[in-house]
Design an enzyme around this catalytic site. Structure first.
Site, PDB file in Angstrom:
ATOM      1  N   ASP A 178       0.872  -1.131  -0.034  1.00 28.98           N
ATOM      2  CA  ASP A 178      -0.160   0.016   0.169  1.00 28.98           C
ATOM      3  C   ASP A 178       0.840   1.275  -0.047  1.00 28.98           C
ATOM      4  O   ASP A 178       1.726   1.320   1.001  1.00 28.98           O
ATOM      5  CB  ASP A 178      -0.698   0.053   1.306  1.00 28.98           C
ATOM      6  CG  ASP A 178      -1.811   1.207   1.365  1.00 28.98           C
ATOM      7  OD1 ASP A 178      -1.651   2.365   0.747  1.00 28.98           O
ATOM      8  OD2 ASP A 178      -2.458   1.217   2.460  1.00 28.98           O
ATOM      9  N   ILE A 179       0.854   2.064  -1.027  1.00 21.09           N
ATOM     10  CA  ILE A 179       1.688   3.197  -0.941  1.00 21.09           C
ATOM     11  C   ILE A 179       1.759   4.150  -0.058  1.00 21.09           C
ATOM     12  O   ILE A 179       2.676   4.968   0.172  1.00 21.09           O
ATOM     13  CB  ILE A 179       1.462   3.710  -2.680  1.00 21.09           C
ATOM     14  CG1 ILE A 179       2.548   4.432  -3.058  1.00 21.09           C
ATOM     15  CG2 ILE A 179       0.229   4.630  -2.605  1.00 21.09           C
ATOM     16  CD1 ILE A 179       2.650   4.771  -4.585  1.00 21.09           C
ATOM     17  N   GLY A 198      -9.851   4.248  -5.400  1.00 21.20           N
ATOM     18  CA  GLY A 198      -8.646   3.634  -5.332  1.00 21.20           C
ATOM     19  C   GLY A 198      -7.473   4.143  -4.652  1.00 21.20           C
ATOM     20  O   GLY A 198      -7.769   4.507  -3.473  1.00 21.20           O
ATOM     21  N   ASP A 231      -5.946   6.984  -5.106  1.00 23.74           N
ATOM     22  CA  ASP A 231      -6.389   8.455  -4.922  1.00 23.74           C
ATOM     23  C   ASP A 231      -7.033   8.670  -3.496  1.00 23.74           C
ATOM     24  O   ASP A 231      -6.780   9.374  -2.546  1.00 23.74           O
ATOM     25  CB  ASP A 231      -7.308   9.064  -5.917  1.00 23.74           C
ATOM     26  CG  ASP A 231      -7.290  10.495  -5.991  1.00 23.74           C
ATOM     27  OD1 ASP A 231      -6.657  11.095  -5.204  1.00 23.74           O
ATOM     28  OD2 ASP A 231      -8.252  10.933  -6.915  1.00 23.74           O
TER      29      ASP A 231
HETATM   30  P1  ADP Z   1      -6.681   4.674 -12.178  1.00 26.31           P
HETATM   31  O1  ADP Z   1      -7.780   5.529 -12.076  1.00 26.31           O
HETATM   32  O2  ADP Z   1      -5.546   5.358 -12.675  1.00 26.31           O
HETATM   33  O3  ADP Z   1      -6.882   3.396 -12.920  1.00 26.31           O
HETATM   34  P2  ADP Z   1      -6.906   3.350  -9.476  1.00 26.31           P
HETATM   35  O4  ADP Z   1      -6.587   3.965  -8.303  1.00 26.31           O
HETATM   36  O5  ADP Z   1      -8.255   2.936  -9.825  1.00 26.31           O
HETATM   37  O6  ADP Z   1      -6.475   4.461 -10.803  1.00 26.31           O
HETATM   38  O7  ADP Z   1      -5.746   1.998  -9.786  1.00 26.31           O
HETATM   39  C1  ADP Z   1      -4.605   2.262 -10.196  1.00 26.31           C
HETATM   40  C2  ADP Z   1      -3.733   1.026  -9.317  1.00 26.31           C
HETATM   41  O8  ADP Z   1      -3.714   1.358  -7.925  1.00 26.31           O
HETATM   42  C3  ADP Z   1      -4.492  -0.256  -9.340  1.00 26.31           C
HETATM   43  O9  ADP Z   1      -3.499  -1.341  -9.702  1.00 26.31           O
HETATM   44  C4  ADP Z   1      -5.039  -0.206  -7.867  1.00 26.31           C
HETATM   45  O10 ADP Z   1      -5.046  -1.906  -7.431  1.00 26.31           O
HETATM   46  C5  ADP Z   1      -3.995   0.332  -7.099  1.00 26.31           C
HETATM   47  N1  ADP Z   1      -4.079   0.713  -5.748  1.00 26.31           N
HETATM   48  C6  ADP Z   1      -5.329   1.027  -5.204  1.00 26.31           C
HETATM   49  N2  ADP Z   1      -5.071   1.283  -3.997  1.00 26.31           N
HETATM   50  C7  ADP Z   1      -3.709   1.099  -3.634  1.00 26.31           C
HETATM   51  C8  ADP Z   1      -2.695   1.753  -2.812  1.00 26.31           C
HETATM   52  N3  ADP Z   1      -3.031   2.135  -1.363  1.00 26.31           N
HETATM   53  N4  ADP Z   1      -1.328   1.590  -2.955  1.00 26.31           N
HETATM   54  C9  ADP Z   1      -0.919   1.170  -4.308  1.00 26.31           C
HETATM   55  N5  ADP Z   1      -1.815   0.739  -5.120  1.00 26.31           N
HETATM   56  C10 ADP Z   1      -3.169   1.160  -4.786  1.00 26.31           C
END
Ligand code: ADP
Length: 171
Positions: free
Chosen positions: A10-11, A33, A35
């Protein structure tokens, strides 16, 4: 030498880099997501600073402080929504990585953690997104060999991590 690598996680959960990149939407006012996770972890001050940025066009990047997140900056980039690949998706995704890293260099940021931009809600196929992500990061690092200590992808699921790691193994 710039280390380029992947990690599962998780970033928002720990310190990965000086700056983390948010896969944002054009409003920059939060979403789901990654964001949503970034805004929850940073606290309301992040949204207040985002409101002053007047949004961000697809393929471009903006930057704020990171507030309660365990890093110094958040870089926002707006990935393309996948419409089958014939709507400049590849060029726009390339532009996301390039503009994010150019902004990092302007701020003297030496390490950057990316999520998998566009492959969540925006539906970009993971393999194709990973090819562009790795190619673009490698190109910027070749052009600026002294600029970064580390660039990594923090990937939220094992499958996505395997695809990016596989792409990094190709030379
Ligand atoms: P986009 O709208 O650009 O597709 P998303 O947030 O829906 O962005 O997804 C982009 C990627 O980030 C996906 O692989 C999702 O599983 C991942 N993701 C979601 N939450 C986290 C997090 N907390 N840390 C890292 N990656 C995440």
């Amino acid at each position: 030498m710039t280390v380029i690598r992947t990690e599962l996680g998780d970033i928002t959960a720990k310190h990965y880099a000086d700056a983390i990149v948010n896969a944002a939407n054009e409003s920059l006012l939060g979403g789901g997501g990654v964001d949503g996770a970034i805004h929850r972890a940073a606290g309301p001050e992040l949204l207040a600073e985002c409101r002053m940025l007047n949004g961000c066009k697809t393929g471009q990047a903006k930057i704020t402080k990171a507030y309660r997140l365990p890093c110094n900056y958040v870089i926002y980039t707006v990935g393309p929504v996948w419409h089958g690949g014939t709507h400049s998706e590849a060029e726009l995704l390339t532009s996301c990585y390039r503009h994010s890293l150019e902004l990092a260099m302007e701020y003297g940021i030496r390490s950057v953690a990316f999520p998998s931009i566009s492959t969540g809600v925006y539906s970009y196929p993971v393999q194709q997104a990973a090819e562009i992500a790795v190619q673009t990061v490698r190109a910027v690092v070749e052009e600026h060999p002294e600029a970064f200590d580390e660039i990594l992808w923090v990937l939220f699921d094992e499958r996505t991590k395997l695809v990016y790691a596989g792409e990094l193994q190709k030379c």
